[in-house]
Enzyme design. Structure first.
Site, mmCIF file in Angstrom:
data_model
loop_
_atom_site.group_PDB
_atom_site.id
_atom_site.type_symbol
_atom_site.label_atom_id
_atom_site.label_comp_id
_atom_site.label_asym_id
_atom_site.label_seq_id
_atom_site.Cartn_x
_atom_site.Cartn_y
_atom_site.Cartn_z
ATOM 1 N N SER A 206 63.845 -12.200 28.925
ATOM 2 C CA SER A 206 63.527 -11.258 30.001
ATOM 3 C C SER A 206 62.238 -10.521 29.642
ATOM 4 O O SER A 206 61.252 -11.165 29.285
ATOM 5 C CB SER A 206 64.712 -10.307 30.197
ATOM 6 O OG SER A 206 64.561 -9.544 31.362
ATOM 7 N N ASP A 420 68.546 -17.987 38.366
ATOM 8 C CA ASP A 420 67.917 -16.679 38.110
ATOM 9 C C ASP A 420 67.083 -16.273 39.322
ATOM 10 O O ASP A 420 66.135 -16.969 39.693
ATOM 11 C CB ASP A 420 67.025 -16.795 36.859
ATOM 12 C CG ASP A 420 66.523 -15.448 36.341
ATOM 13 O OD1 ASP A 420 66.429 -14.491 37.137
ATOM 14 O OD2 ASP A 420 66.232 -15.363 35.135
ATOM 15 N N HIS A 454 70.099 -14.430 35.815
ATOM 16 C CA HIS A 454 69.243 -13.895 34.771
ATOM 17 C C HIS A 454 70.025 -13.583 33.495
ATOM 18 O O HIS A 454 69.494 -13.681 32.390
ATOM 19 C CB HIS A 454 68.558 -12.633 35.301
ATOM 20 C CG HIS A 454 67.512 -12.091 34.383
ATOM 21 N ND1 HIS A 454 66.406 -12.825 34.003
ATOM 22 C CD2 HIS A 454 67.404 -10.900 33.751
ATOM 23 C CE1 HIS A 454 65.662 -12.093 33.185
ATOM 24 N NE2 HIS A 454 66.248 -10.932 33.004
#
Lengths: 473, 473
Positions: A206, A420, A454
């Protein structure tokens, strides 16, 4: 407190409800506000009570992590003046080899602390517990793993909630806007302090993946390998939009008070709402359908088992109570200003050449001119039968390839997840294509399926962990 | 008003800013609040000034639409008592044929009024201007098009902002929770009033598509064709999540006051934030990348042309100023309680058989028992070489097919958009598969590409309009 409607003095005889409508979610919120207010006005405030309701970041616990203090000013990407001094909180796992060549620098996402895994000083589970340890993907039998709280954070590193030395009060929004590059520069000060010349690898997921790429870009000679999981090299407008929505609800909370709330009630309402929005972007629709479907909250304990579900305007479906709970859990755990500053740093991240050259980054001056680059190293060099050029490249791909040129020799693992919605798989492919276009022939790319969106990097030890293990070894 | 930080009495000499940090977005918001407050306390409030800043729904303009009043109580899906009386605002285009067999009932999305296209009484452009008129997809040379403001709305139909006859004050949150079916029942009262026995077609996009399916389901014998564009027959938890986030920011606005704000400042902040979140779901990432990319707001007029962009915590990227502007434009145009009630009705929409049977809907009692259905009409009947059964059907598909059984004989157009993140293409396919599984052999299905996301139905006259034209003729 529950407020009576002002124009309806008497409600008896009204058809649809026997009394003024009640909103348990609004009442619960008012009760929290009132609990917090009584604490803020109590003599213990702000930091004396170990178990009060005040945010944990207001009671730093340097026994559970180590703080590196730098008195050498840190140059900043967006400000002419450097940050005069700063702290970086960190934790480590494994043993530094005598040659100091086994260091893995692990970068965190937006809101994580340095506590990636349990330690003797802090035995609670870390945010990447299953990935760090003997025999695990970041194998502490081999590697010395370092994780820091980022600059701008609120878990021991210098950020908006830190005391500004010159004034003796928290920076609040007098804190300068920072960049992902600033965060990485601060981390390299810590590596200098350790005497580590070269990282075995820079690893992040991330926002951590942004830092990981930035580390390899700032210091190509000091980073052996780069791992970028569910990240990006250029924040997309749709991810900016989702973070903007979070900042907007935060900044609209009157308690935010332009960022100056450290002696008063924190903007817990705005933080709760911001976290709800964030949580929506962390998973996927298919996961929610499998996990919650259209189930509703359990009936009240005094309801008869056969009575049908009566819908309400407060959280009703399990997906709603889940988001409400996620917001509730988080709203006092993290500093609102840190959320604003760090999410802004994510928005600003853009490794295309023109964007990099617009910054106060001496490293950007060395980027190859597009014309020279085009003749000296044809873009097709790194593409092969197994890695053909992309069929439908975004317009900014050549500029991104030019920006990523310093990473051309660094073995890089890119991993993305098809479900995601925050860092889409298109963005992962873009990083891969740009690196290959820049001449990098050692890019490994995996694309994962599954419904975890995610958050896959937190959950899928088998696939994410396996890819990392294979790439590092 | 701009509030000074409380713990920092003097800020001279502070390094990063020459003065207290300023937030133009926060100041603009405070200015609006103060403008509105001065208006609310003025003698003109609430409805006498035609040009004041009060919401347009607070000054109904029945000269631009017609109001049908029903004094026959309307049964409700979620409440034992019917709504005793109600109004439905509507507009029409084209001419009702002598046989009254050319009526198209057009259903709206969440926040639209009955003003789908310009009329002599109201020449401003309607929300579907390009789709309605002579020679257009809803061809007024052939059809008599009727569009209503939905029950629960705030543009002339009865909703939370309407005066409750018994109390003489707005219902506010004493308004009952309503369903998509309730909206459609109210519309059929209007058709009864016209003397229309059978619709030529029921047409709707987004929430309008839910109503369109509900119309065909409630009155299979009265609906000739059904058009469902970018809708769903079962709201997904991810769409519930996005609407929950909007309701949450609205209900957290202190001005919302449990819904009782009609004599005070409306929750304009919450509405602005809710609209920002909604807007994110209406378009797509690829569209934003093409339209805004990573462009930032223009520099201040006093900045030198060469000065680099200085990032700010207030809206900075064009995607942010766009969302900010969208929220700003909308926040006084629509009633917050209508937004809450109608978005809730969308969440509650679920045409699977068990869900329908849990409601107060007499029509649901007639649904075929699953066992009887399985033997009497094998699910595979309607599948053919050109329409094979789905390869990876969701678990609820058989239940949805059972719920949609009343639509088995109704020609139905389903149209979906691959870039729609709110009503995903999977949901469109699910409606198609369920209808076919229910035995409907006259389902037409189109899937559109493009980057316009959910808003495609407002923009793509060529493809959306063409599909409708072909299906209706």
């Amino acid at each position: 407190m529950f407020r009576l409607p002002r124009l309806v003095p008497r409600l008896r005889g009204v058809r649809y409800t026997s009394s003024t409508p009640r909103f348990p979610c609004v009442e619960a919120h008012a009760a929290r506000q009132s609990r917090l207010a009584s604490f803020v006005s109590s003599p213990q405030h702000p930091n004396s009570s170990p178990s009060g309701p005040e945010p944990p970041y207001a009671r730093p616990n340097p026994t559970s992590y180590t703080v590196f203090h730098s008195s050498t000013p840190l140059p900043l990407t967006y400000h002419p003046d450097p940050l005069p001094t700063f702290d970086i909180a960190y934790e480590t796992w494994g043993t530094l080899s005598p040659a100091k060549d086994n260091v893995i620098l692990l970068h965190t996402g937006l809101s994580a602390s340095s506590h990636a895994a349990s330690t003797p000083a802090n035995p609670t589970e870390g945010w990447w517990e299953k990935f760090i340890g003997p025999g695990k993907p970041l194998d502490t039998n081999n590697y010395f793993v370092v994780c820091t709280n980022v600059l701008g954070g609120c878990y021991g590193s210098t950020g908006p909630s830190s005391i500004e030395p010159e004034t003796g009060v928290p920076y609040a929004t007098r804190f300068p806007i920072i960049s992902i590059f600033d965060m990485v520069r601060a981390q390299f000060r810590l590596l200098d302090h350790f005497g580590v010349d070269k990282l075995y690898a820079s690893v992040g997921c991330s926002m951590g993946a942004m830092q990981s790429l930035a580390a390899g870009w700032l210091h190509p000679e000091r980073v052996g390998k780069v791992v970028s999981i569910s990240g990006t090299a250029r924040s997309s407008p749709s991810s900016v939009a989702m973070r903007f929505a979070q900042r907007s609800v935060l900044m609209a909370d009157p308690n935010w008070n332009n960022g100056f709330y450290y002696d008063a009630l924190p903007p817990h309402t705005g933080m709760k709402l911001a976290r709800q929005i964030a949580t929506i972007t962390y998973r996927s629709g298919p996961e929610w359908d499998a996990r919650f479907g259209r189930q509703t909250r359990p009936p009240p304990s005094d309801a008869s088992p056969d009575s049908p579900h009566v819908p309400a305007l407060c959280p009703d479906f399990l997906i709603e109570t889940y988001l409400d709970h996620q917001g509730e859990q988080f709203c006092l755990k993290y500093d609102a200003n840190s959320h604003i500053y760090i999410s802004k740093a994510m928005d600003l991240f853009d490794m295309t050449r023109p964007a990099l050259q617009a910054l106060r980054l001496p490293e950007a001056a060395a980027l190859v001119e597009p014309e020279a680059d085009a003749s000296a190293r044809p873009h097709s060099t790194s593409h092969s039968k197994s890695h053909p050029p992309p069929t439908n490249p975004p317009a900014h791909l050549p500029a991104l390839a030019q920006g990523l040129a310093p990473l051309a020799q660094t073995p890089t693992l890119v991993l993305g997840v098809q479900s995601d919605i925050l860092f889409t798989v298109e963005q992962q492919r873009e990083v891969v294509d740009a690196l290959r276009m820049a001449g990098n022939e050692r890019v490994v790319y995996y694309e994962l399926g599954g419904v975890w969106g995610h958050d896959t990097f937190l959950l899928d030890v088998l696939n994410v962990g396996g890819a990392i293990r294979g790439f590092l070894s």
